[in-house]
Design a protein around this motif. Sequence first.
Motif, PDB file in Angstrom:
ATOM      1  N   GLY A  35      40.169 -16.733  84.042  1.00  0.00           N
ATOM      2  CA  GLY A  35      41.275 -17.837  84.029  1.00  0.00           C
ATOM      3  C   GLY A  35      41.059 -19.115  85.057  1.00  0.00           C
ATOM      4  N   ASN A  36      40.570 -18.733  86.348  1.00  0.00           N
ATOM      5  CA  ASN A  36      40.495 -19.936  87.041  1.00  0.00           C
ATOM      6  C   ASN A  36      39.381 -20.855  86.493  1.00  0.00           C
ATOM      7  N   ALA A  37      38.250 -20.289  86.053  1.00  0.00           N
ATOM      8  CA  ALA A  37      37.146 -21.126  85.545  1.00  0.00           C
ATOM      9  C   ALA A  37      37.744 -21.758  84.290  1.00  0.00           C
ATOM     10  N   GLU A  38      38.374 -21.206  83.334  1.00  0.00           N
ATOM     11  CA  GLU A  38      38.863 -21.879  82.222  1.00  0.00           C
ATOM     12  C   GLU A  38      39.744 -23.322  82.604  1.00  0.00           C
ATOM     13  N   VAL A  39      40.744 -23.068  83.704  1.00  0.00           N
ATOM     14  CA  VAL A  39      41.305 -24.308  83.925  1.00  0.00           C
ATOM     15  C   VAL A  39      40.769 -25.161  85.074  1.00  0.00           C
ATOM     16  N   ALA A  40      39.589 -25.114  85.333  1.00  0.00           N
ATOM     17  CA  ALA A  40      38.941 -25.643  86.304  1.00  0.00           C
ATOM     18  C   ALA A  40      38.509 -26.994  85.446  1.00  0.00           C
ATOM     19  N   GLY A  41      38.438 -28.135  86.149  1.00  0.00           N
ATOM     20  CA  GLY A  41      37.872 -29.233  85.404  1.00  0.00           C
ATOM     21  C   GLY A  41      39.239 -30.078  84.748  1.00  0.00           C
ATOM     22  N   LYS A  42      39.114 -30.922  83.891  1.00  0.00           N
ATOM     23  CA  LYS A  42      40.344 -31.950  83.313  1.00  0.00           C
ATOM     24  C   LYS A  42      41.128 -31.238  82.614  1.00  0.00           C
ATOM     25  N   GLU A  43      40.604 -30.338  81.615  1.00  0.00           N
ATOM     26  CA  GLU A  43      41.654 -29.689  80.616  1.00  0.00           C
ATOM     27  C   GLU A  43      41.236 -28.201  80.353  1.00  0.00           C
ATOM     28  N   LYS A  44      42.028 -27.374  80.072  1.00  0.00           N
ATOM     29  CA  LYS A  44      41.815 -25.866  79.972  1.00  0.00           C
ATOM     30  C   LYS A  44      40.859 -25.963  78.510  1.00  0.00           C
ATOM     31  N   ARG A  45      39.990 -24.788  78.905  1.00  0.00           N
ATOM     32  CA  ARG A  45      39.070 -24.744  77.872  1.00  0.00           C
ATOM     33  C   ARG A  45      38.676 -22.803  77.855  1.00  0.00           C
ATOM     34  N   GLU A  46      38.389 -22.396  76.567  1.00  0.00           N
ATOM     35  CA  GLU A  46      37.719 -20.954  76.349  1.00  0.00           C
ATOM     36  C   GLU A  46      36.384 -20.896  76.798  1.00  0.00           C
ATOM     37  N   LEU A  47      35.929 -20.131  77.663  1.00  0.00           N
ATOM     38  CA  LEU A  47      34.751 -20.125  78.074  1.00  0.00           C
ATOM     39  C   LEU A  47      34.083 -19.252  77.052  1.00  0.00           C
ATOM     40  N   THR A  48      32.634 -19.480  76.998  1.00  0.00           N
ATOM     41  CA  THR A  48      31.897 -18.693  76.128  1.00  0.00           C
ATOM     42  C   THR A  48      31.418 -17.526  76.851  1.00  0.00           C
ATOM     43  N   ASP A  49      30.811 -16.375  76.145  1.00  0.00           N
ATOM     44  CA  ASP A  49      30.441 -15.063  76.529  1.00  0.00           C
ATOM     45  C   ASP A  49      29.497 -15.360  77.794  1.00  0.00           C
ATOM     46  N   ASP A  50      28.495 -16.315  77.550  1.00  0.00           N
ATOM     47  CA  ASP A  50      27.274 -16.535  78.733  1.00  0.00           C
ATOM     48  C   ASP A  50      28.212 -17.162  80.006  1.00  0.00           C
ATOM     49  N   GLU A  51      29.350 -17.965  79.746  1.00  0.00           N
ATOM     50  CA  GLU A  51      30.007 -18.595  80.859  1.00  0.00           C
ATOM     51  C   GLU A  51      30.813 -17.432  81.260  1.00  0.00           C
ATOM     52  N   ILE A  52      31.321 -16.706  80.913  1.00  0.00           N
ATOM     53  CA  ILE A  52      32.028 -15.464  81.239  1.00  0.00           C
ATOM     54  C   ILE A  52      30.986 -14.435  82.149  1.00  0.00           C
ATOM     55  N   LEU A  53      29.737 -14.202  81.701  1.00  0.00           N
ATOM     56  CA  LEU A  53      29.027 -13.410  82.202  1.00  0.00           C
ATOM     57  C   LEU A  53      28.524 -14.264  83.613  1.00  0.00           C
ATOM     58  N   ALA A  54      28.348 -15.560  83.670  1.00  0.00           N
ATOM     59  CA  ALA A  54      28.214 -16.100  84.973  1.00  0.00           C
ATOM     60  C   ALA A  54      29.114 -16.015  85.992  1.00  0.00           C
ATOM     61  N   VAL A  55      30.604 -16.048  85.541  1.00  0.00           N
ATOM     62  CA  VAL A  55      31.606 -15.490  86.359  1.00  0.00           C
ATOM     63  C   VAL A  55      31.586 -14.277  86.953  1.00  0.00           C
ATOM     64  N   LEU A  56      31.353 -13.100  86.016  1.00  0.00           N
ATOM     65  CA  LEU A  56      31.151 -11.998  86.416  1.00  0.00           C
ATOM     66  C   LEU A  56      30.061 -11.885  87.359  1.00  0.00           C
ATOM     67  N   THR A  57      28.712 -12.263  87.097  1.00  0.00           N
ATOM     68  CA  THR A  57      27.760 -12.505  88.162  1.00  0.00           C
ATOM     69  C   THR A  57      28.117 -12.827  89.514  1.00  0.00           C
ATOM     70  N   ARG A  58      28.835 -13.889  89.428  1.00  0.00           N
ATOM     71  CA  ARG A  58      29.240 -14.405  90.695  1.00  0.00           C
ATOM     72  C   ARG A  58      30.140 -13.576  91.546  1.00  0.00           C
ATOM     73  N   GLU A  59      31.161 -12.980  90.913  1.00  0.00           N
ATOM     74  CA  GLU A  59      32.017 -11.981  91.550  1.00  0.00           C
ATOM     75  C   GLU A  59      31.495 -10.552  91.978  1.00  0.00           C
ATOM     76  N   ALA A  60      30.417 -10.315  91.110  1.00  0.00           N
ATOM     77  CA  ALA A  60      29.633  -8.897  91.527  1.00  0.00           C
ATOM     78  C   ALA A  60      28.787  -9.386  92.779  1.00  0.00           C
ATOM     79  N   LYS A  61      28.151 -10.415  92.776  1.00  0.00           N
ATOM     80  CA  LYS A  61      27.444 -10.997  93.971  1.00  0.00           C
ATOM     81  C   LYS A  61      28.415 -10.891  95.032  1.00  0.00           C
ATOM     82  N   LYS A  62      29.616 -11.388  95.173  1.00  0.00           N
ATOM     83  CA  LYS A  62      30.451 -11.627  96.289  1.00  0.00           C
ATOM     84  C   LYS A  62      30.793 -10.132  96.878  1.00  0.00           C
ATOM     85  N   ARG A  63      30.964  -9.290  95.847  1.00  0.00           N
ATOM     86  CA  ARG A  63      31.513  -7.888  96.162  1.00  0.00           C
ATOM     87  C   ARG A  63      29.956  -7.126  96.926  1.00  0.00           C
ATOM     88  N   ARG A  64      28.673  -7.562  96.676  1.00  0.00           N
ATOM     89  CA  ARG A  64      27.654  -6.977  97.211  1.00  0.00           C
ATOM     90  C   ARG A  64      27.387  -7.596  98.661  1.00  0.00           C
TER      91      ARG A  64
END
Length: 150
Positions: A35-64
């Motif tokens: 949700g934070n990634a979707e509202v980042a920038g000038k206007e809200k937008r839906e993320l693609t599955d690839d962009e969602i995977l990038a967010v999940l990858t970042r979060e998993a890396k933070k956990r490790r």
Amino acid sequence: MSTLKDVLTTDMRAALKARDEMTTSTLRMALAAIGNAEVAGKEKRELTDDEILAVLTREAKKRREAATAFADAGRSEQAAKETAEGEVLDRYLPKQLSDEELAQVVTEALQAGGFSGKAQMGPAMKAAQGAVAGRAEGGRVAAEVRRQLG
């Protein structure tokens, strides 16, 4: 068509009904990050599955990284919690490449691009990252590219 965000939401609701607190809290955190990634920038937008995977990858890396930091500080209970959260996120990420598979993919990308020598590290990294497509962390890819160019 079901998007990755819909799958995450459905799984979070199922975990909530099953009273699985670890999965529920982890998926809530992941959906909040999306949700934070979707509202980042000038206007809200839906993320693609690839962009969602990038967010999940970042979060998993933070956990490790957090699990390692907690373990080094002697806080094993917190390290175990971070590790468990990372494992929940890993269910939604593509299978990671082994070292041998990574070496093979990087070799093919470097040969296809005709890269040789450390002077071409930037373009070689871009080609290798494209070939790996999120199936290995950037640090591992960079180390392999450096090794093969070096």
